[in-house]
Design a protein around this motif. Sequence first.
Motif, PDB file in Angstrom:
ATOM      1  N   LEU A  43       1.084  -1.169  -0.044  1.00  0.00           N
ATOM      2  CA  LEU A  43       0.230   0.141  -0.514  1.00  0.00           C
ATOM      3  C   LEU A  43       1.228   1.151  -0.092  1.00  0.00           C
ATOM      4  O   LEU A  43       1.147   1.459   1.566  1.00  0.00           O
ATOM      5  N   THR A  44       1.194   1.908  -0.857  1.00  0.00           N
ATOM      6  CA  THR A  44       2.051   2.957  -1.413  1.00  0.00           C
ATOM      7  C   THR A  44       1.794   4.825  -1.846  1.00  0.00           C
ATOM      8  O   THR A  44       1.960   5.008  -1.408  1.00  0.00           O
ATOM      9  N   ASP A  45      -0.099   4.634  -1.986  1.00  0.00           N
ATOM     10  CA  ASP A  45      -0.975   5.463  -1.817  1.00  0.00           C
ATOM     11  C   ASP A  45      -0.847   6.011  -0.561  1.00  0.00           C
ATOM     12  O   ASP A  45      -0.862   7.859  -0.993  1.00  0.00           O
ATOM     13  N   PRO A  46      -1.840   5.144   0.453  1.00  0.00           N
ATOM     14  CA  PRO A  46      -1.960   6.029   1.508  1.00  0.00           C
ATOM     15  C   PRO A  46      -1.019   6.871   2.196  1.00  0.00           C
ATOM     16  O   PRO A  46       0.187   6.116   2.039  1.00  0.00           O
ATOM     17  N   ARG A  47      -1.584   7.952   2.677  1.00  0.00           N
ATOM     18  CA  ARG A  47      -0.667   8.601   3.321  1.00  0.00           C
ATOM     19  C   ARG A  47      -0.813   8.679   4.876  1.00  0.00           C
ATOM     20  O   ARG A  47      -1.155   8.432   5.413  1.00  0.00           O
ATOM     21  N   VAL A  48       0.937   8.751   5.419  1.00  0.00           N
ATOM     22  CA  VAL A  48       0.422   8.423   7.236  1.00  0.00           C
ATOM     23  C   VAL A  48       0.917  10.242   7.264  1.00  0.00           C
ATOM     24  O   VAL A  48       1.860  11.377   7.371  1.00  0.00           O
ATOM     25  N   TRP A  49      -0.309  11.273   8.231  1.00  0.00           N
ATOM     26  CA  TRP A  49       0.334  12.174   8.794  1.00  0.00           C
ATOM     27  C   TRP A  49       0.145  12.141  10.351  1.00  0.00           C
ATOM     28  O   TRP A  49      -0.366  10.727  10.795  1.00  0.00           O
ATOM     29  N   VAL A  50       1.735  12.545  11.556  1.00  0.00           N
ATOM     30  CA  VAL A  50       1.854  12.716  12.764  1.00  0.00           C
ATOM     31  C   VAL A  50       1.801  14.497  13.143  1.00  0.00           C
ATOM     32  O   VAL A  50       2.208  15.016  12.425  1.00  0.00           O
ATOM     33  N   LEU A  51       0.711  14.146  14.129  1.00  0.00           N
ATOM     34  CA  LEU A  51       0.874  15.202  15.238  1.00  0.00           C
ATOM     35  C   LEU A  51       2.050  15.543  15.861  1.00  0.00           C
ATOM     36  O   LEU A  51       1.712  15.017  16.958  1.00  0.00           O
ATOM     37  N   ILE A  52       2.700  16.310  16.085  1.00  0.00           N
ATOM     38  CA  ILE A  52       3.476  16.206  17.137  1.00  0.00           C
ATOM     39  C   ILE A  52       4.386  17.902  18.395  1.00  0.00           C
ATOM     40  O   ILE A  52       4.020  18.635  17.480  1.00  0.00           O
ATOM     41  N   GLY A  53       4.337  17.489  19.280  1.00  0.00           N
ATOM     42  CA  GLY A  53       4.490  18.738  19.831  1.00  0.00           C
ATOM     43  C   GLY A  53       5.992  19.537  19.773  1.00  0.00           C
ATOM     44  O   GLY A  53       6.577  18.425  19.541  1.00  0.00           O
ATOM     45  N   ASP A  54       6.506  20.442  20.127  1.00  0.00           N
ATOM     46  CA  ASP A  54       8.075  21.187  20.132  1.00  0.00           C
ATOM     47  C   ASP A  54       8.492  20.083  21.214  1.00  0.00           C
ATOM     48  O   ASP A  54       9.535  19.834  21.265  1.00  0.00           O
ATOM     49  N   ALA A  55       7.783  20.558  22.012  1.00  0.00           N
ATOM     50  CA  ALA A  55       8.304  19.804  23.180  1.00  0.00           C
ATOM     51  C   ALA A  55       8.762  18.561  23.200  1.00  0.00           C
ATOM     52  O   ALA A  55       9.738  17.838  23.970  1.00  0.00           O
ATOM     53  N   GLU A  56       7.802  17.900  22.162  1.00  0.00           N
ATOM     54  CA  GLU A  56       7.930  15.871  22.245  1.00  0.00           C
ATOM     55  C   GLU A  56       9.856  15.744  21.607  1.00  0.00           C
ATOM     56  O   GLU A  56      10.198  14.505  21.691  1.00  0.00           O
ATOM     57  N   LEU A  57       9.825  17.224  20.531  1.00  0.00           N
ATOM     58  CA  LEU A  57      11.253  17.161  20.295  1.00  0.00           C
ATOM     59  C   LEU A  57      12.604  16.973  21.071  1.00  0.00           C
ATOM     60  O   LEU A  57      13.418  15.744  20.649  1.00  0.00           O
ATOM     61  N   ASP A  58      12.332  16.093  22.712  1.00  0.00           N
ATOM     62  CA  ASP A  58      13.265  16.133  23.440  1.00  0.00           C
ATOM     63  C   ASP A  58      13.071  15.081  23.990  1.00  0.00           C
ATOM     64  O   ASP A  58      14.257  14.312  24.793  1.00  0.00           O
ATOM     65  N   GLU A  59      12.444  14.426  22.725  1.00  0.00           N
ATOM     66  CA  GLU A  59      12.182  12.906  23.524  1.00  0.00           C
ATOM     67  C   GLU A  59      13.441  11.724  22.656  1.00  0.00           C
ATOM     68  O   GLU A  59      12.848  12.399  21.420  1.00  0.00           O
ATOM     69  N   GLY A  60      14.293  11.131  22.844  1.00  0.00           N
ATOM     70  CA  GLY A  60      15.249  10.769  21.907  1.00  0.00           C
ATOM     71  C   GLY A  60      14.428   9.602  21.453  1.00  0.00           C
ATOM     72  O   GLY A  60      14.738   9.179  20.147  1.00  0.00           O
ATOM     73  N   SER A  61      13.300   9.139  21.202  1.00  0.00           N
ATOM     74  CA  SER A  61      12.612   8.122  20.704  1.00  0.00           C
ATOM     75  C   SER A  61      12.354   8.753  19.480  1.00  0.00           C
ATOM     76  O   SER A  61      12.139   8.121  18.354  1.00  0.00           O
ATOM     77  N   ASN A  62      11.790  10.431  19.099  1.00  0.00           N
ATOM     78  CA  ASN A  62      11.611  10.274  18.423  1.00  0.00           C
ATOM     79  C   ASN A  62      12.950  11.032  17.103  1.00  0.00           C
ATOM     80  O   ASN A  62      12.634  11.133  16.302  1.00  0.00           O
ATOM     81  N   HIS A  63      14.183  11.415  18.438  1.00  0.00           N
ATOM     82  CA  HIS A  63      15.090  11.828  17.265  1.00  0.00           C
ATOM     83  C   HIS A  63      15.344  10.319  16.706  1.00  0.00           C
ATOM     84  O   HIS A  63      16.261  10.790  15.661  1.00  0.00           O
TER      85      HIS A  63
END
Length: 245
Positions: free
Chosen positions: A148-168
């Motif tokens: 399935l290469t047509d569906p797009r995936v969007w995720v909304l995160i907050g800027d503070a979440e970028l402090d989390e290593g999992s996001n990096h």
Amino acid sequence: MTNTTAAPAPDRQAAPAPVPSPDFRDLPRLIALMTGAEKHAPAAHSTLDALWVLYDRVLRVTPDTVDDPGRDRFLLSKGHGPMAYYAVLAAHGFFDKALLPGFGSYDSPLGHHPDRLLVPGAEIGSGSLGHGLPLAVGTVLGLRAQGLTDPRVWVLIGDAELDEGSNHEAIAHAGPAGLEQLHTLVIDNASATHGWPGGIASRFASAGWDAVTVDGRDHEALYEAFTTPHPGRPLAVVARVEPKN
């Protein structure tokens, strides 16, 4: 003698009232229906405009296609302030607006954190920071594995979440892997502890993403950013809003 009595007119049911089109101006009223403690109002209102543009003009998913394998997926990682999310879903008919006043109550499906098993249209249960972007990466990889290469995936995160290593780790993987189906919306209300030299967009760009920064209250700018072509690369849209008080 001929019977001239007129036959009774067939029963005619009144046509159903037309369903009004979703209206951004109605969202403050819908949010106001959700009362109670733990509202996380700043977190909710920071996402309102971006969520509206996504659901109204970008995402290819409707109440009738929430189980369609070809639908777009939207993952709310910033799940600790879901009032705007619930208001937008209700405005677009994913569930009855009558559920909104029960927000956060014991028997309501609309909890302080969204539950994918209870909220129509919700793709993940969320609230703990740092989970949504890794889940979005996994969702894209799962769709690819199914062809399935047509569906797009969007995720909304907050800027503070970028402090989390999992996001990096998710950012570092998605760029080199060329996850073109992946789109990350970062709501920047200046609440991050650490930040990033050169701004948030540069963090994604350095990992092989296309990245753009826009005014998070400007609907046309948001739409243009959301629809930016990014062949062979994931896309990050940083939406700046007023700083969190």
